[in-house]
Write a protein that holds these residues in place. Sequence first.
Motif, PDB file in Angstrom:
ATOM      1  N   ARG A  69      34.118 -25.865  28.245  1.00  0.00           N
ATOM      2  CA  ARG A  69      34.112 -26.385  26.874  1.00  0.00           C
ATOM      3  C   ARG A  69      33.339 -25.445  25.948  1.00  0.00           C
ATOM      4  N   ALA A  70      32.215 -24.930  26.412  1.00  0.00           N
ATOM      5  CA  ALA A  70      31.420 -24.017  25.580  1.00  0.00           C
ATOM      6  C   ALA A  70      32.193 -22.743  25.285  1.00  0.00           C
ATOM      7  N   LEU A  71      32.822 -22.180  26.291  1.00  0.00           N
ATOM      8  CA  LEU A  71      33.505 -20.904  26.106  1.00  0.00           C
ATOM      9  C   LEU A  71      34.808 -21.055  25.335  1.00  0.00           C
ATOM     10  N   ASP A  72      35.461 -22.190  25.489  1.00  0.00           N
ATOM     11  CA  ASP A  72      36.687 -22.421  24.717  1.00  0.00           C
ATOM     12  C   ASP A  72      36.401 -22.491  23.214  1.00  0.00           C
ATOM     13  N   ALA A  73      35.161 -22.826  22.865  1.00  0.00           N
ATOM     14  CA  ALA A  73      34.787 -22.963  21.450  1.00  0.00           C
ATOM     15  C   ALA A  73      34.235 -21.679  20.855  1.00  0.00           C
ATOM     16  N   LEU A  74      34.094 -20.634  21.669  1.00  0.00           N
ATOM     17  CA  LEU A  74      33.513 -19.394  21.151  1.00  0.00           C
ATOM     18  C   LEU A  74      34.367 -18.829  20.022  1.00  0.00           C
ATOM     19  N   ARG A  75      33.712 -18.568  18.915  1.00  0.00           N
ATOM     20  CA  ARG A  75      34.314 -17.942  17.743  1.00  0.00           C
ATOM     21  C   ARG A  75      33.159 -17.455  16.890  1.00  0.00           C
ATOM     22  N   PRO A  76      33.367 -16.531  15.970  1.00  0.00           N
ATOM     23  CA  PRO A  76      32.261 -16.097  15.114  1.00  0.00           C
ATOM     24  C   PRO A  76      31.618 -17.279  14.389  1.00  0.00           C
ATOM     25  N   GLY A  77      30.304 -17.440  14.583  1.00  0.00           N
ATOM     26  CA  GLY A  77      29.565 -18.498  13.907  1.00  0.00           C
ATOM     27  C   GLY A  77      29.575 -19.840  14.600  1.00  0.00           C
ATOM     28  N   ALA A  78      30.045 -19.902  15.844  1.00  0.00           N
ATOM     29  CA  ALA A  78      30.096 -21.193  16.551  1.00  0.00           C
ATOM     30  C   ALA A  78      28.693 -21.762  16.770  1.00  0.00           C
ATOM     31  N   ILE A  79      28.598 -23.073  16.659  1.00  0.00           N
ATOM     32  CA  ILE A  79      27.351 -23.794  16.927  1.00  0.00           C
ATOM     33  C   ILE A  79      27.594 -24.671  18.152  1.00  0.00           C
ATOM     34  N   LEU A  80      26.890 -24.371  19.250  1.00  0.00           N
ATOM     35  CA  LEU A  80      27.047 -25.131  20.482  1.00  0.00           C
ATOM     36  C   LEU A  80      26.004 -26.233  20.556  1.00  0.00           C
ATOM     37  N   GLN A  81      26.428 -27.429  20.956  1.00  0.00           N
ATOM     38  CA  GLN A  81      25.498 -28.543  21.125  1.00  0.00           C
ATOM     39  C   GLN A  81      25.427 -28.945  22.598  1.00  0.00           C
ATOM     40  N   MET A  82      24.189 -29.005  23.083  1.00  0.00           N
ATOM     41  CA  MET A  82      23.912 -29.493  24.439  1.00  0.00           C
ATOM     42  C   MET A  82      22.790 -30.529  24.352  1.00  0.00           C
ATOM     43  N   HIS A  83      22.365 -31.041  25.487  1.00  0.00           N
ATOM     44  CA  HIS A  83      21.323 -32.068  25.506  1.00  0.00           C
ATOM     45  C   HIS A  83      20.241 -31.722  26.524  1.00  0.00           C
ATOM     46  N   VAL A  84      19.016 -32.101  26.185  1.00  0.00           N
ATOM     47  CA  VAL A  84      17.859 -31.788  27.021  1.00  0.00           C
ATOM     48  C   VAL A  84      17.738 -32.733  28.209  1.00  0.00           C
ATOM     49  N   GLY A  85      17.993 -34.009  27.994  1.00  0.00           N
ATOM     50  CA  GLY A  85      17.728 -34.996  29.032  1.00  0.00           C
ATOM     51  C   GLY A  85      18.951 -35.756  29.481  1.00  0.00           C
ATOM     52  N   ALA A  86      18.692 -36.873  30.164  1.00  0.00           N
ATOM     53  CA  ALA A  86      19.754 -37.724  30.688  1.00  0.00           C
ATOM     54  C   ALA A  86      19.513 -39.153  30.238  1.00  0.00           C
ATOM     55  N   SER A  87      20.584 -39.880  29.993  1.00  0.00           N
ATOM     56  CA  SER A  87      20.461 -41.256  29.521  1.00  0.00           C
ATOM     57  C   SER A  87      20.102 -42.206  30.657  1.00  0.00           C
ATOM     58  N   ASP A  88      19.619 -43.369  30.280  1.00  0.00           N
ATOM     59  CA  ASP A  88      19.319 -44.447  31.236  1.00  0.00           C
ATOM     60  C   ASP A  88      18.376 -44.009  32.351  1.00  0.00           C
ATOM     61  N   GLY A  89      17.440 -43.141  32.009  1.00  0.00           N
ATOM     62  CA  GLY A  89      16.446 -42.717  32.992  1.00  0.00           C
ATOM     63  C   GLY A  89      16.971 -41.788  34.059  1.00  0.00           C
ATOM     64  N   GLY A  90      18.142 -41.220  33.856  1.00  0.00           N
ATOM     65  CA  GLY A  90      18.728 -40.324  34.855  1.00  0.00           C
ATOM     66  C   GLY A  90      17.977 -39.015  34.977  1.00  0.00           C
ATOM     67  N   THR A  91      18.276 -38.284  36.043  1.00  0.00           N
ATOM     68  CA  THR A  91      17.607 -37.006  36.302  1.00  0.00           C
ATOM     69  C   THR A  91      18.588 -35.847  36.391  1.00  0.00           C
ATOM     70  N   GLU A  92      19.871 -36.112  36.204  1.00  0.00           N
ATOM     71  CA  GLU A  92      20.882 -35.071  36.278  1.00  0.00           C
ATOM     72  C   GLU A  92      21.198 -34.572  34.872  1.00  0.00           C
ATOM     73  N   VAL A  93      20.899 -33.290  34.619  1.00  0.00           N
ATOM     74  CA  VAL A  93      21.162 -32.702  33.310  1.00  0.00           C
ATOM     75  C   VAL A  93      22.129 -31.540  33.512  1.00  0.00           C
ATOM     76  N   ILE A  94      23.413 -31.830  33.385  1.00  0.00           N
ATOM     77  CA  ILE A  94      24.432 -30.820  33.641  1.00  0.00           C
ATOM     78  C   ILE A  94      24.319 -29.660  32.659  1.00  0.00           C
TER      79      ILE A  94
END
Length: 253
Positions: A197-222
Amino acid sequence: MAAGLLAVRWVAGAGPPGVTAGVFSPRLAAAVGDEGLRALFGSENRVIRTPERVVTVTFNAAWNDVGLDSILSELAHRRMPATFFLTGDFADRYPEVVKRIAAAGHGLGNHSYSHPHFKDLTAAGRRRQVRAADRALRVAGAGTVLTPFFRFPYSETSPAQIREVNGLGFADIEFTTDTNGWMGTAGGMTVDRVVRRALDALRPGAILQMHVGASDGGTEVIDAQALPRILDAITTRAYRVIDLRTLLSRDGG
Protein backbone atom coordinates in the motif's frame (compact mmCIF):
# COMPACT_ATOMS: atom_id res chain seq x y z
CA MET A 1 5.59 25.37 -4.43
CA ALA A 2 9.13 26.50 -5.09
CA ALA A 3 11.71 23.80 -5.58
CA GLY A 4 13.99 25.60 -3.15
CA LEU A 5 11.51 24.87 -0.39
CA LEU A 6 12.43 21.22 -0.47
CA ALA A 7 16.15 21.86 -0.28
CA VAL A 8 16.03 22.56 3.46
CA ARG A 9 17.98 19.83 5.24
CA TRP A 10 16.72 18.12 8.38
CA VAL A 11 19.16 17.75 11.25
CA ALA A 12 18.44 15.50 14.22
CA GLY A 13 17.46 17.55 17.25
CA ALA A 14 16.72 20.69 15.25
CA GLY A 15 13.46 22.56 15.08
CA PRO A 16 11.76 23.63 11.86
CA PRO A 17 13.52 26.12 9.57
CA GLY A 18 13.22 29.74 10.56
CA VAL A 19 12.22 28.93 14.14
CA THR A 20 13.99 30.41 17.14
CA ALA A 21 14.24 27.96 20.02
CA GLY A 22 11.52 28.38 22.60
CA VAL A 23 9.17 30.62 20.58
CA PHE A 24 7.46 28.30 18.08
CA SER A 25 3.68 28.47 18.34
CA PRO A 26 0.71 28.55 15.96
CA ARG A 27 -0.01 31.95 17.51
CA LEU A 28 3.34 33.19 16.21
CA ALA A 29 2.83 32.00 12.64
CA ALA A 30 3.69 35.42 11.22
CA ALA A 31 7.20 35.04 12.64
CA VAL A 32 7.66 31.49 11.33
CA GLY A 33 7.40 31.49 7.57
CA ASP A 34 3.86 32.89 7.49
CA GLU A 35 3.68 32.55 3.70
CA GLY A 36 4.57 28.86 3.85
CA LEU A 37 1.96 28.16 6.51
CA ARG A 38 -0.80 30.20 4.89
CA ALA A 39 -0.18 28.47 1.56
CA LEU A 40 -1.51 25.34 3.26
CA PHE A 41 -4.72 26.98 4.51
CA GLY A 42 -8.02 26.20 2.83
CA SER A 43 -6.98 22.68 1.86
CA GLU A 44 -6.86 19.25 3.44
CA ASN A 45 -3.33 18.83 1.99
CA ARG A 46 -3.21 15.17 1.02
CA VAL A 47 -0.09 15.65 -1.09
CA ILE A 48 2.75 18.16 -1.18
CA ARG A 49 2.63 20.19 -4.38
CA THR A 50 6.03 19.49 -5.90
CA PRO A 51 7.50 17.78 -8.97
CA GLU A 52 10.41 16.42 -6.93
CA ARG A 53 10.70 12.76 -5.94
CA VAL A 54 10.17 13.40 -2.27
CA VAL A 55 7.78 11.92 0.30
CA THR A 56 6.95 12.54 3.92
CA VAL A 57 6.43 9.91 6.60
CA THR A 58 3.88 10.48 9.37
CA PHE A 59 2.59 8.50 12.32
CA ASN A 60 -0.60 8.87 14.35
CA ALA A 61 -0.71 8.00 18.03
CA ALA A 62 -3.89 7.63 20.08
CA TRP A 63 -3.79 4.13 21.59
CA ASN A 64 -0.46 2.99 23.07
CA ASP A 65 3.25 3.30 22.31
CA VAL A 66 4.23 -0.32 21.76
CA GLY A 67 5.75 0.29 18.32
CA LEU A 68 7.64 3.44 19.22
CA ASP A 69 11.05 1.95 20.07
CA SER A 70 11.31 0.18 16.74
CA ILE A 71 10.04 3.19 14.77
CA LEU A 72 12.42 5.68 16.37
CA SER A 73 15.32 3.25 15.98
CA GLU A 74 14.68 2.77 12.25
CA LEU A 75 14.33 6.51 11.64
CA ALA A 76 17.51 7.25 13.58
CA HIS A 77 19.46 4.52 11.77
CA ARG A 78 18.59 6.09 8.41
CA ARG A 79 18.67 9.69 9.67
CA MET A 80 15.19 10.22 8.25
CA PRO A 81 12.61 12.66 9.66
CA ALA A 82 8.98 12.01 10.48
CA THR A 83 6.04 13.89 11.94
CA PHE A 84 4.02 12.34 14.75
CA PHE A 85 0.38 13.40 15.12
CA LEU A 86 -0.59 12.77 18.75
CA THR A 87 -3.90 13.12 20.52
CA GLY A 88 -3.87 15.21 23.67
CA ASP A 89 -5.10 12.23 25.64
CA PHE A 90 -2.11 10.22 24.41
CA ALA A 91 0.23 13.05 25.39
CA ASP A 92 -1.31 13.14 28.88
CA ARG A 93 -0.85 9.39 29.27
CA TYR A 94 2.59 9.15 27.67
CA PRO A 95 4.47 12.40 28.35
CA GLU A 96 7.75 10.48 28.11
CA VAL A 97 6.91 9.61 24.51
CA VAL A 98 6.40 13.27 23.68
CA LYS A 99 9.80 14.05 25.19
CA ARG A 100 11.49 11.20 23.30
CA ILE A 101 10.07 12.30 19.97
CA ALA A 102 11.07 15.88 20.70
CA ALA A 103 14.59 14.83 21.74
CA ALA A 104 14.96 12.93 18.46
CA GLY A 105 14.06 16.11 16.56
CA HIS A 106 10.93 14.84 14.82
CA GLY A 107 7.92 17.09 14.35
CA LEU A 108 4.85 16.83 16.59
CA GLY A 109 1.38 17.55 15.23
CA ASN A 110 -2.08 17.95 16.76
CA HIS A 111 -4.56 15.07 16.28
CA SER A 112 -7.36 16.45 18.54
CA TYR A 113 -7.65 15.68 22.23
CA SER A 114 -9.81 12.55 22.33
CA HIS A 115 -10.18 11.55 18.64
CA PRO A 116 -13.93 12.12 18.28
CA HIS A 117 -15.92 12.41 15.06
CA PHE A 118 -15.72 16.17 14.51
CA LYS A 119 -19.00 16.20 12.58
CA ASP A 120 -20.77 15.23 15.81
CA LEU A 121 -19.38 18.25 17.69
CA THR A 122 -20.36 21.88 17.73
CA ALA A 123 -17.91 24.45 16.41
CA ALA A 124 -17.07 25.34 20.01
CA GLY A 125 -16.51 21.68 20.81
CA ARG A 126 -14.15 21.28 17.87
CA ARG A 127 -12.14 24.31 18.96
CA ARG A 128 -11.89 22.87 22.48
CA GLN A 129 -10.53 19.61 21.04
CA VAL A 130 -7.79 21.38 19.11
CA ARG A 131 -6.82 23.73 21.92
CA ALA A 132 -6.84 21.01 24.59
CA ALA A 133 -4.54 18.84 22.49
CA ASP A 134 -2.21 21.78 21.92
CA ARG A 135 -2.02 22.41 25.67
CA ALA A 136 -1.41 18.72 26.43
CA LEU A 137 1.45 18.52 23.94
CA ARG A 138 3.05 21.63 25.38
CA VAL A 139 2.71 20.44 28.97
CA ALA A 140 4.16 17.05 28.02
CA GLY A 141 7.30 18.71 26.64
CA ALA A 142 6.81 19.12 22.88
CA GLY A 143 8.88 22.29 22.97
CA THR A 144 10.27 23.64 19.71
CA VAL A 145 9.29 20.60 17.62
CA LEU A 146 5.58 21.37 18.04
CA THR A 147 4.19 22.26 14.61
CA PRO A 148 1.16 24.27 13.45
CA PHE A 149 -0.13 21.09 11.76
CA PHE A 150 -3.47 19.45 12.56
CA ARG A 151 -4.83 16.09 11.36
CA PHE A 152 -8.53 15.38 11.67
CA PRO A 153 -9.63 12.23 13.52
CA TYR A 154 -10.60 9.54 11.01
CA SER A 155 -9.45 12.02 8.32
CA GLU A 156 -13.03 13.30 8.24
CA THR A 157 -12.74 16.83 6.92
CA SER A 158 -15.06 19.49 5.57
CA PRO A 159 -14.30 22.92 4.11
CA ALA A 160 -16.00 24.63 7.07
CA GLN A 161 -14.08 22.61 9.64
CA ILE A 162 -10.80 23.23 7.83
CA ARG A 163 -11.53 26.96 8.03
CA GLU A 164 -12.12 26.59 11.77
CA VAL A 165 -8.75 24.87 12.22
CA ASN A 166 -7.03 27.47 10.05
CA GLY A 167 -8.61 30.17 12.21
CA LEU A 168 -6.83 28.65 15.22
CA GLY A 169 -3.50 28.92 13.41
CA PHE A 170 -3.20 25.33 12.17
CA ALA A 171 -2.88 23.91 8.66
CA ASP A 172 -4.71 20.66 8.02
CA ILE A 173 -2.32 17.88 6.96
CA GLU A 174 -3.98 14.64 5.91
CA PHE A 175 -2.37 11.88 3.83
CA THR A 176 -2.02 10.41 0.37
CA THR A 177 -2.47 6.89 1.72
CA ASP A 178 -2.86 5.10 5.02
CA THR A 179 -0.98 1.82 5.10
CA ASN A 180 -3.88 0.32 7.13
CA GLY A 181 -1.38 -1.41 9.38
CA TRP A 182 -3.54 -0.31 12.30
CA MET A 183 -6.08 -2.98 11.27
CA GLY A 184 -3.68 -5.73 12.33
CA THR A 185 -3.76 -9.33 11.23
CA ALA A 186 -7.24 -9.65 12.69
CA GLY A 187 -8.31 -7.08 10.13
CA GLY A 188 -6.65 -8.91 7.28
CA MET A 189 -3.44 -6.89 7.09
CA THR A 190 0.08 -8.26 6.80
CA VAL A 191 3.50 -6.68 6.54
CA ASP A 192 3.54 -7.44 2.82
CA ARG A 193 0.20 -5.69 2.29
CA VAL A 194 1.28 -2.66 4.30
CA VAL A 195 4.47 -2.32 2.26
CA ARG A 196 2.50 -2.70 -0.97
CA ARG A 197 0.00 0.00 0.00
CA ALA A 198 2.82 2.42 0.83
CA LEU A 199 4.71 1.78 -2.39
CA ASP A 200 1.62 1.85 -4.58
CA ALA A 201 1.05 5.42 -3.34
CA LEU A 202 4.56 6.66 -4.11
CA ARG A 203 4.46 9.83 -6.18
CA PRO A 204 6.17 13.23 -5.88
CA GLY A 205 4.96 14.81 -2.64
CA ALA A 206 3.20 11.74 -1.22
CA ILE A 207 2.30 11.83 2.47
CA LEU A 208 2.33 8.38 4.09
CA GLN A 209 0.29 7.72 7.23
CA MET A 210 1.14 4.95 9.68
CA HIS A 211 0.39 4.35 13.37
CA VAL A 212 2.59 4.04 16.44
CA GLY A 213 0.50 1.69 18.55
CA ALA A 214 -2.23 -0.92 18.53
CA SER A 215 -5.89 -0.60 19.48
CA ASP A 216 -7.60 -2.36 22.38
CA GLY A 217 -4.36 -2.84 24.27
CA GLY A 218 -2.79 -4.92 21.51
CA THR A 219 0.94 -5.40 21.07
CA GLU A 220 1.14 -6.09 17.33
CA VAL A 221 2.18 -3.02 15.33
CA ILE A 222 2.44 -4.05 11.70
CA ASP A 223 3.46 -0.54 10.64
CA ALA A 224 6.54 -0.76 12.86
CA GLN A 225 7.39 -4.16 11.41
CA ALA A 226 6.95 -2.89 7.84
CA LEU A 227 8.80 0.41 8.27
CA PRO A 228 12.33 -0.84 7.42
CA ARG A 229 11.12 -2.33 4.15
CA ILE A 230 9.13 0.80 3.30
CA LEU A 231 12.04 3.14 3.92
CA ASP A 232 14.47 0.92 2.01
CA ALA A 233 12.09 0.72 -0.95
CA ILE A 234 11.57 4.49 -0.96
CA THR A 235 15.32 4.96 -1.27
CA THR A 236 15.67 2.21 -3.87
CA ARG A 237 13.04 3.93 -6.01
CA ALA A 238 15.09 7.16 -5.90
CA TYR A 239 12.81 9.08 -3.55
CA ARG A 240 13.92 11.16 -0.58
CA VAL A 241 12.13 11.43 2.76
CA ILE A 242 11.76 15.07 3.73
CA ASP A 243 10.49 16.83 6.83
CA LEU A 244 6.97 18.30 6.69
CA ARG A 245 8.34 21.34 8.49
CA THR A 246 10.17 22.40 5.35
CA LEU A 247 6.72 23.60 4.23
CA LEU A 248 7.09 26.41 6.76
CA SER A 249 10.18 27.78 5.03
CA ARG A 250 10.04 31.44 4.19
CA ASP A 251 11.19 30.40 0.71
CA GLY A 252 7.91 28.60 0.08
CA GLY A 253 5.40 29.94 -2.40
